[in-house]
Write an enzyme that holds these catalytic residues in place. Structure first.
Site, short mmCIF file in Angstrom:
data_model
loop_
_atom_site.label_atom_id
_atom_site.label_comp_id
_atom_site.label_asym_id
_atom_site.label_seq_id
_atom_site.Cartn_x
_atom_site.Cartn_y
_atom_site.Cartn_z
N ASP A 1 -33.48 59.98 -14.09
CA ASP A 1 -32.77 58.91 -14.81
C ASP A 1 -31.54 58.48 -14.01
O ASP A 1 -30.43 58.42 -14.52
CB ASP A 1 -32.35 59.39 -16.20
CG ASP A 1 -31.93 58.24 -17.11
OD1 ASP A 1 -31.20 58.50 -18.09
OD2 ASP A 1 -32.30 57.08 -16.83
N GLY B 1 -26.48 59.06 -24.38
CA GLY B 1 -27.48 58.77 -23.36
C GLY B 1 -28.87 58.97 -23.90
O GLY B 1 -29.09 59.09 -25.12
#
Length: 730
Positions: A580, A466
């Site tokens: 996010d 990520g």
């Protein structure tokens, strides 16, 4: 703690060197516009300050993309100020040399089509108009006057380039004027074929035989500062004896070398327009115009200053005939290239990849560095390879090699001894630096030893990466866990990091991934989370071979994910912002119960309170207001959740490989007042569920409101989704 063996230390050193080499050789594609903004229309790149979406362009640089063409075509927006005007009428010459109109004028307007943009040269190329006069008989003409207008009388950043364009006339007997009069002294250029002998014309020649060319004189054309209207006119001779075989004459402003005269252009009325069905290439200068010029050295830049990239500089410029006194363009500094109008847009050039431009002797070794390059001579030689002065230095070189080798050997041996003695001390230093004593006192989170987690960090256990680190799957006792290895240097240090880990460990909610513990005995802490067997929502929605989720499961995922986010925003002791939110960070267990992951990473990032100069998270889901301000709030998470909702009901990626945005598609349907039926996933878009899907789309549109204060709170979204879910199940 056991002391590592010498072979283990050697392996560690080799891995570090290999990683550094991989990072040094990475060649990332340079951005040309704001994050989250589309940068192409069909085959044309659209670099900032030009842009296709609100928030993606400076004033006066908006571009529209017409997807009715294949491939799509780009046009300058604001058709009232940027347009091509076509005026058609029949005329006859009269005795004083002027022309008498035989009919009313027929006027139409067309948008200006964009060919390409060069930020480096501060120019854009467009398809320009062609003015024509075609004989209908020996005395009458049909005039089609075409004029391109840019900007308005009050200002605008675009203008036809006087230096890069010329005026061209084509015809057996024609004079091209600047539009002010038709006298011979005012002709920009004149084309004649004596006696009407068309064979005297030569391909490629515009010296006055069938074709003439002249410099563009904007001071004589209709031009007001940054506003430019270019409309060359024709001065035709009467008694055209060739009106049947060579009926047309043409005038145009065209890019230098953009038109190559061909004798067939003199015959018939279709040849030249047939070669340029969209128009001829015309070069436009562009600049940042307004009430400010380049700031003086040491002075504060003006408001809304355009040269925002590091390693860029400002150049005062003019646009149009007289130009604005206060206008400028931005350039990347020497040894840098890219887009100076966006943050970090000017990137260092690897001069070693361009040996024709940056010389390095064949006896030198080219080495790129920030803002330049070096060319040291090869081992055994001396001098400067950039100057071509590399000479052998035998016999001294042999002594140097032996001495250097011996020194290196001694240094390596001493380094290993030093590392062996210091390894244990360094482990303790890492533990203390990462806040170990603080977490020991808290006694609410498990602290793992390095030896327990290092076996999990193998390539075979790698399951994903990520924005904040890599994730590995492994077993700790009887429990399957996910170990996150965070990116080096990204996390807070000492008690700040420890306190944030304590906050995360206290967040207990069925829709939030549980933090089990961490390891602090390494340079960058390792975080241990519970493992979710069904992977991420992104994989479920977009991976091939995955069975599509029914509407009930999707609605349940949306409602429970919203509940988890609402809990973080308003029901914890310390407000936690995600930063996010996206399908990849919504994990699913074996019963498709969603759990928010990476939920507190934004708080672990080393930054100044809520502001950050470096935007974190996936740009496809990022709040445009956050991109501009750098201020992360709970409404930033609301915007991202709105994108996730659209992805759930459409099963389309936020931005696909062709740069198509589902946000744009749904917003466009909303602006037109249309239902978004065709945008829904066909697997769930059955007649009895269309009303529910439309309600979900409407809720997403509320979340995407650019007015942050008009977005609903996450608690409101969670409550409304819960009601939808319960109503459907009742």
């Amino acid at each position: 703690m056991p002391t590592p063996s010498r072979s283990q230390l050697l392996q560690i050193l080799l891995l570090i060197l290999a990683g550094a080499a991989a990072i040094d050789g990475k060649d990332e594609q340079q951005p040309i516009t704001y994050p989250g903004c589309p940068d192409k229309c069909g085959d044309i790149s659209i670099p900032f300050p030009f842009g296709l979406m609100p928030g993606c362009f400076r004033e006066g640089f908006e571009v529209t993309c017409d997807h009715s063409f294949d491939p799509p075509r780009a046009f300058l927006a604001d058709g009232d100020r940027n347009r091509i005007t076509v005026t058609e009428r029949d005329e006859s010459p009269i005795s004083d040399g002027s022309y008498l109109s035989n009919s009313d004028s027929n006027i139409s307007y067309w948008p200006v089509e964009l060919m390409d943009v060069s930020v480096d040269r501060s120019v854009a190329r467009v398809y320009g108009p062609i003015t024509s006069a075609c004989s209908t008989n020996s005395t009458n003409y049909k005039l089609e006057a075409q004029a391109m207008t840019l900007g308005s009388l009050t200002g605008g950043p675009l203008a036809v380039s006087e230096a890069l364009n010329v005026v061209v006339g084509v015809g057996w007997k024609v004079g091209v004027t600047d539009g002010s009069s038709y006298t011979s002294s005012s002709l920009a250029c004149r084309s004649e074929l004596p006696g009407g002998h068309l064979e005297s014309a030569r391909n490629g020649s515009c010296a006055g035989r069938g074709c003439c060319e002249a410099a563009l004189r904007q001071e004589s054309s209709t031009s007001y500062g940054p506003v430019t209207e270019v409309a060359p006119e024709l001065s035709l001779e009467s008694n055209n004896s060739l009106w049947e075989t060579s009926p047309c004459s043409y005038a145009m402003v065209v890019e230098k070398s953009g038109y190559n005269f061909s004798t067939p252009d003199l015959y018939g009325d279709k040849a030249l327009p047939g070669r340029f069905p969209r128009g001829v290439p015309v070069v436009l200068d562009f600049a940042i115009v307004g009430d400010a010029a380049c700031p003086q050295k040491g002075k504060r830049p003006p408001p809304n200053y355009a040269c925002v990239s590091n390693n860029s500089y400002c150049v005062n410029a003019t646009v149009g005939q007289s130009g604005y006194a206060l206008s400028y363009v931005c350039k990347c500094s020497e040894h840098y290239e890219g887009n100076p109008y966006i943050a970090n847009g000017c990137q260092d050039i690897d001069e070693c990849k361009f040996p024709d431009l940056y010389y390095c002797s064949s006896n030198g070794i080219c080495k790129n560095r920030q803002g330049g390059y070096d060319c040291p001579c090869k081992p055994g030689m001396k001098g400067d390879g950039k100057l071509g002065h590399c000479a052998e230095k035998f016999p001294l070189v042999a002594k140097v090699i032996v001495g250097t080798t011996s020194c290196i050997f001694v240094i390596v041996v001493m380094s290993f001894i030093f590392l062996l003695r210091k390894e244990k001390k360094k482990t303790r230093e890492f533990y203390e630096k990462n806040g170990g004593p603080t977490l020991e006192k808290a006694k609410i989170i498990k602290l793992f030893k390095k030896e327990e987690l290092m076996p999990i960090l193998k390539d075979s256990n790698f399951i994903g990466k990520g924005n904040f680190g890599e994730v590995f799957k492994g077993n700790l006792g009887n429990e399957v866990v996910a170990v996150k290895k965070t990116i080096n240097g990204n996390l807070l240090e000492n008690e700040q990091f420890a306190n944030e880990v304590i906050i995360q460990s206290q967040v207990i909610h069925r829709n939030i991934v549980r933090l089990i513990g961490c390891c602090l005995e390494v340079d960058t802490p390792l975080l241990v989370y519970e493992f979710l067997s069904n992977g991420s929502l992104h994989d479920i929605l977009h991976s091939k071979g995955k069975k599509p989720l029914n509407l009930d499961i999707r609605l349940s995922i949306a409602a429970q994910s919203a509940d988890g986010l609402a809990y973080m925003h308003s029901k914890t002791n310390t407000k936690i912002l995600h930063g996010d939110v996206k399908p990849a960070n919504i994990l699913l267990d074996d019963k498709f119960v969603p759990k928010i992951s990476d939920f507190g990473i934004s708080r672990l990032i080393a930054r100044d309170r809520q502001h950050t100069a470096k935007v974190i998270g996936d740009m496809s889901y990022m709040d445009p207001v956050y991109l501009q301000s750098g201020l992360l709030t709970e409404k930033s998470d609301v915007y991202s959740f709105g994108v996730v909702l659209l992805e759930l009901i459409s099963r389309k990626k936020a931005i696909d490989s062709d740069n198509n945005s589902i946000v744009n598609d749904f917003l466009e349907a909303h602006r037109r007042g249309e239902r978004a039926t065709e945008l829904f996933d066909s697997q769930i878009a059955v007649a009895e569920d269309l009303e529910l899907l439309q309600n979900l789309a409407g809720m997403a549109i509320e979340c995407l409101n650019l007015d942050v204060d008009q977005r609903p709170a996450m608690t409101d979204i969670a409550h409304r989704l819960l009601i939808m879910k319960e109503s459907r199940n009742s």
